[in-house]
Design a protein around this motif. Structure first.
Motif, mmCIF file in Angstrom:
data_model
loop_
_atom_site.group_PDB
_atom_site.id
_atom_site.type_symbol
_atom_site.label_atom_id
_atom_site.label_comp_id
_atom_site.label_asym_id
_atom_site.label_seq_id
_atom_site.Cartn_x
_atom_site.Cartn_y
_atom_site.Cartn_z
ATOM 1 N N ARG A 77 0.850 -1.193 0.000
ATOM 2 C CA ARG A 77 0.000 0.000 0.000
ATOM 3 C C ARG A 77 0.881 1.237 0.000
ATOM 4 O O ARG A 77 1.842 1.322 0.751
ATOM 5 N N TRP A 83 -2.379 0.674 -4.567
ATOM 6 C CA TRP A 83 -1.865 -0.614 -4.102
ATOM 7 C C TRP A 83 -1.185 -1.290 -5.286
ATOM 8 O O TRP A 83 -1.623 -1.130 -6.429
ATOM 9 N N ILE A 185 -7.211 -6.163 -0.413
ATOM 10 C CA ILE A 185 -7.021 -4.739 -0.716
ATOM 11 C C ILE A 185 -8.331 -3.984 -0.466
ATOM 12 O O ILE A 185 -8.323 -2.909 0.133
#
Length: 191
Positions: A77, A83, A185
């Motif tokens: 991240r 990401w 994510i």
């Protein structure tokens, strides 16, 4: 003959040739695993994937591991809300599988766009939409539903626990590990 995890990991988006949806059950409370480690198990409670937190000097990182604790993906991240997901425990550009950019961040809703390395030159390959707080999202390729998640709950239960959720991966779409990495994510995309 069963394939090793490294043999079936050919990206972007390896296809699973099963013909029924697969459910994975996620929880941070699983027998034999330290509390706080996110685990994805099959319907028989066998661990399929684990997510470990790790930090590098440059960015927070998560490792997606298979059931034998072999690293499948390294998820990084960055401060700008982006990401990047790399093959194995790497962060080298040549091992990049995909990048994710947050396009909407509201209190109850997040939207992410996924771009596979070397495909479609800047066009979004997948979209993830939903509410991380509710552990609920849909993953789309164009208008086709690839996967979705939802909280697990029992009838007559007043308080719906957010500890356990289901991730359903639809057949003949993307590799299960890739979908799990996107979901990890998504859960962290609200930050």
């Amino acid at each position: 003959m069963e394939l090793e995890s490294s043999e079936w990991l050919s990206y972007p988006g390896s296809v699973d040739h099963s013909h029924i949806p697969i459910d994975l059950f996620g929880s941070k409370k699983h027998a034999g695993v330290p509390r706080g480690v996110l685990v994805f198990a099959d319907a028989s409670s066998n661990i399929v994937f684990k997510v470990n937190n790790a930090h590098t000097h440059s960015s927070p990182k998560k490792l997606l591991l298979d059931s034998s604790a072999n690293p499948l993906f390294s998820i990084h991240r960055f401060p700008n809300g982006c990401w990047k997901c790399y093959k194995g425990d790497s962060n080298e550009e040549k091992e990049l599988i995909f990048s994710v950019q947050r396009t909407l961040k509201k209190l109850s809703r997040v939207e992410l766009e996924v771009f596979f390395k070397g495909e479609n030159d800047g066009e979004c390959d997948l979209k993830v939409r939903g509410s991380p707080f509710k552990r609920s999202c849909n993953i789309y390729k164009h208008n086709e539903l690839v996967a979705q998640s939802s909280l697990m709950y029992k009838l007559h239960q007043i308080f719906v626990s957010r500890d356990k959720f289901r991730l359903t991966i639809f057949p003949e779409t993307f590799d299960h590990a890739l979908i799990v990495a996107l979901f990890v994510i998504f859960l962290n995309g609200r930050k």
